[in-house]
Each structure stands twice: as C-alpha cells, then as structure tokens.
Design a protein around this motif. Sequence first.
Motif, PDB file in Angstrom:
ATOM      1  N   LYS A   1       5.839   2.088  -5.714  1.00 20.22           N
ATOM      2  CA  LYS A   1       4.562   2.486  -6.306  1.00 20.22           C
ATOM      3  C   LYS A   1       4.787   3.628  -7.298  1.00 20.22           C
ATOM      4  O   LYS A   1       5.589   4.525  -7.049  1.00 20.22           O
ATOM      5  CB  LYS A   1       3.584   2.922  -5.219  1.00 20.22           C
ATOM      6  CG  LYS A   1       3.210   1.806  -4.251  1.00 20.22           C
ATOM      7  CD  LYS A   1       2.231   2.328  -3.212  1.00 20.22           C
ATOM      8  CE  LYS A   1       1.850   1.223  -2.223  1.00 20.22           C
ATOM      9  NZ  LYS A   1       0.886   1.724  -1.196  1.00 20.22           N
TER      10      LYS A   1
ATOM     11  N   ASP B   1      -9.066   0.624  -4.845  1.00 22.74           N
ATOM     12  CA  ASP B   1      -7.927  -0.109  -4.279  1.00 22.74           C
ATOM     13  C   ASP B   1      -6.594   0.506  -4.673  1.00 22.74           C
ATOM     14  O   ASP B   1      -5.539  -0.110  -4.467  1.00 22.74           O
ATOM     15  CB  ASP B   1      -7.966  -1.570  -4.730  1.00 22.74           C
ATOM     16  CG  ASP B   1      -8.041  -1.694  -6.254  1.00 22.74           C
ATOM     17  OD1 ASP B   1      -8.105  -0.633  -6.924  1.00 22.74           O
ATOM     18  OD2 ASP B   1      -8.056  -2.825  -6.766  1.00 22.74           O
ATOM     19  N   ASN B   2      -6.645   1.744  -5.251  1.00 19.36           N
ATOM     20  CA  ASN B   2      -5.420   2.449  -5.670  1.00 19.36           C
ATOM     21  C   ASN B   2      -4.651   1.676  -6.737  1.00 19.36           C
ATOM     22  O   ASN B   2      -3.420   1.794  -6.816  1.00 19.36           O
ATOM     23  CB  ASN B   2      -4.507   2.757  -4.479  1.00 19.36           C
ATOM     24  CG  ASN B   2      -5.044   3.891  -3.642  1.00 19.36           C
ATOM     25  OD1 ASN B   2      -5.780   4.727  -4.137  1.00 19.36           O
ATOM     26  ND2 ASN B   2      -4.700   3.895  -2.362  1.00 19.36           N
ATOM     27  N   LYS B   3      -5.341   0.921  -7.554  1.00 19.38           N
ATOM     28  CA  LYS B   3      -4.700   0.202  -8.644  1.00 19.38           C
ATOM     29  C   LYS B   3      -5.165   0.783  -9.980  1.00 19.38           C
ATOM     30  O   LYS B   3      -6.311   1.210 -10.125  1.00 19.38           O
ATOM     31  CB  LYS B   3      -5.031  -1.292  -8.579  1.00 19.38           C
ATOM     32  CG  LYS B   3      -4.384  -1.990  -7.383  1.00 19.38           C
ATOM     33  CD  LYS B   3      -4.640  -3.482  -7.409  1.00 19.38           C
ATOM     34  CE  LYS B   3      -3.947  -4.172  -6.220  1.00 19.38           C
ATOM     35  NZ  LYS B   3      -4.171  -5.637  -6.247  1.00 19.38           N
TER      36      LYS B   3
ATOM     37  N   GLU C   1      -0.200  -0.864  -8.591  1.00 17.72           N
ATOM     38  CA  GLU C   1      -0.589  -0.024  -7.457  1.00 17.72           C
ATOM     39  C   GLU C   1       0.105   1.328  -7.593  1.00 17.72           C
ATOM     40  O   GLU C   1       1.277   1.405  -7.958  1.00 17.72           O
ATOM     41  CB  GLU C   1      -0.218  -0.698  -6.140  1.00 17.72           C
ATOM     42  CG  GLU C   1      -0.855  -0.039  -4.923  1.00 17.72           C
ATOM     43  CD  GLU C   1      -0.677  -0.871  -3.664  1.00 17.72           C
ATOM     44  OE1 GLU C   1      -1.138  -0.415  -2.598  1.00 17.72           O
ATOM     45  OE2 GLU C   1      -0.078  -1.963  -3.746  1.00 17.72           O
TER      46      GLU C   1
END
Length: 378
Positions: A34, A323-325, A366
Amino acid sequence: MNIRKLAISTTLCLFFITGCDSAEMAETPSTPAKTKVVIKTLGTEDIYSVRDFPARITAVKTAQIRPQVGGIIQKRLFRQGSEIREGQALFQIDAAPFEADVEMANAAVAKAKATYQQMSSRAYRFSKLQKNAAISQQDLDDAKAASAQAAAELAEATASLNRKKLDLNYATVKAPISGRVDQEFVTEGALVSPGDTQAMAVIQQLDRVYVDARVPSQALRSLYQFNDAAPAGQSGVTAVVLDDEGRPYDTPARLLFSGMSVNDETGDVVLRAEVENPQRTLLPGMFVKLQITRLIEKEGMAIPEQAINRAEDKTTVWIVGQDNKAKRVEIQTGEQTAKGITVTAGLKAGDKIVIEGQDKLQEGAEVTARPDETQLAS
C-alpha cells in the motif's frame, strides 16, 4: 558402492526440497504494498487575505513657522520639542518700529478725520446757500468734491492704520496649528524677514498621523473589489501598522483613499491610512509596514499548494475515500492566502486530501493514510 548410493540419496533430497519450495511459492499469491500518504481533512472557516506593504509615516498637519514682518528676534517663547497650542506665541520680534508706525498712522487718521469733518460741513452749508441762490452751482460742486476727497483720504488713513496694527501683531509670531514643535532654526538676536528661505521652526500635528503605503497597482484592485463575504455596509478590509520586526502597534488604522495615478517607474500606487497616535510613538519619516487584511469568504476552505496538481488546463487533487482508496478530483481555486489556496468548487468539508505522497498514486490505489501532524497540533 556406498559412495554411489550416498550421491543418489543426496540428489533425491535436493530435488524434493526444491519441489516443495516451488509449490509453496506457487500457492502464495503476490500482494502489492500500500502507498503511504499524508492527508488533511478539510474544514470550513473564515478565509482572509493578509498582505504587508512598505509604508512611511507623515504628519496630518505640518506648519513651517516663518516671519510675516522683518526685524530682530528678541525672545523665543517656547520649549523645543514641546506640545504647542494653536495661537500660542513662539517668537517675539522687536516691536518698537511697528509701535511707532502705529502712532504715526493714528495721527494721520486723526488729521484725515478733521479734514473730512471740515469739508463735509462746508458742503452742507453750501447746499443750503445754493437753495437761496447765494452761491453758484460750481461752488457747491467744488465743496461736495472736496468733502468726498476728504472721506477717501480718511478711509485710506484708516486702512493704513489697520495695516500698521497688523504688522505690530505679526511681531509676535504665533503657532498656526496645534502640535509638537521641533527645534528652533533661528536664535535670539537673529535678523529675519518675510523673504527668508529658512523656517524659524516647524510644528507637526502628531495626535493623528498618516501611513502612506506603496501598493502594486495589481494588488489594489483586489483590496477594493466588491466582496459578498463582507457584512452589509462594510468593505471587509482592515489595516494594522507593524514595526520593522512585524509587531503591531496598539491603535488600528483606517483606510482613507488610494492614489489616482500609478508611478511610471515602480508601478505602485499610494494607499493612505489614518492612525490615532495618542502616545506619539509614530513619528513622521518612520518606515513601517501596513498590513491589509481582507475577508475573502466566510465559511470557506483553503488547501496547501503542494496538494494541487496542474496539467492540461485542469487543476486536480487526490482524495482518500472511506474505502482507503485514492481518487483524483477536479477542483476550481481562488486566491492565495496565508492558510493556502482557496477552493471555490470540487471539494466539501470532511474530504481527505492527500498533501504528501501523491506522486506515487494511481486511480483506485489502496493507501495507508496518516493525518497531517500540523493539523493534529492545531
């Protein structure tokens, strides 16, 4: 024979181990790392534009004390550097010549008055006699002309007397304005005259002073443009005077006007403010800074400049969703402020914008987000 068996056994073991490792590698899928980024959560607040301009202090009123009559200075009637009231005596010029002129003018007035009374009475008598045809019309006309001439001479003598009295009054040099008087430039015993180029002293009004700032003509428009964010009847622009170390003086400044022409060499316009100066801390000639604060938007948003990407006539930022994207969004920006660049469209309160690490991002990637430390501290 034993050596041959040992070699075969070793080869079989190595093959078995290699096969197991390959199977494990095949069974374990590759997971991409990530991207680590730093984010800032947007909030709304009043957005101000703050700019500092070099300025200089000038007195509201300045009076150069000059003599209106000539003569020898007998006395200085003030203390240098003191506060002076309007009408206060400052210098005494030798008044003896002017007193003598007044006496002569008084005598001339008395003489002219006596002549006028004589000629006036004569003309009156002649007018009575002419009714009875005791004198000719010519004699009457001559008497009336003599009376009128005597009246004119009396008026002339009276005007001369008033002028001599005025010169006598000018022998006492008085302050035309209230303020602080500087040093004397002539001393007792000096000969002065109305044509002197050197002032006797200078008085400056210092309870209020002007602050004249040099403002680029391009910046002047933004200072005075109509602002919807300002309360009704107000410009939303405030001014503060700063010293050379950036510390504000206690009294606020009030903007008065801007110049009507642009300097050909510098492209600057003079912006004048007025400041109350009860402590006399601001002195004419001092160099200061005039800080202009303008309300740009109430409940607006500003973002750091490093969060903005400009390419192909588009301005974009990266945001991190729930969604941490990562997601790239197009925005519209406004003015540069101390808190960053204002955003007029494309973002809302609560959005998490990426301010560090955006050069490694891809759409939908992400991320591992870390809040901005400065935001946490505030």
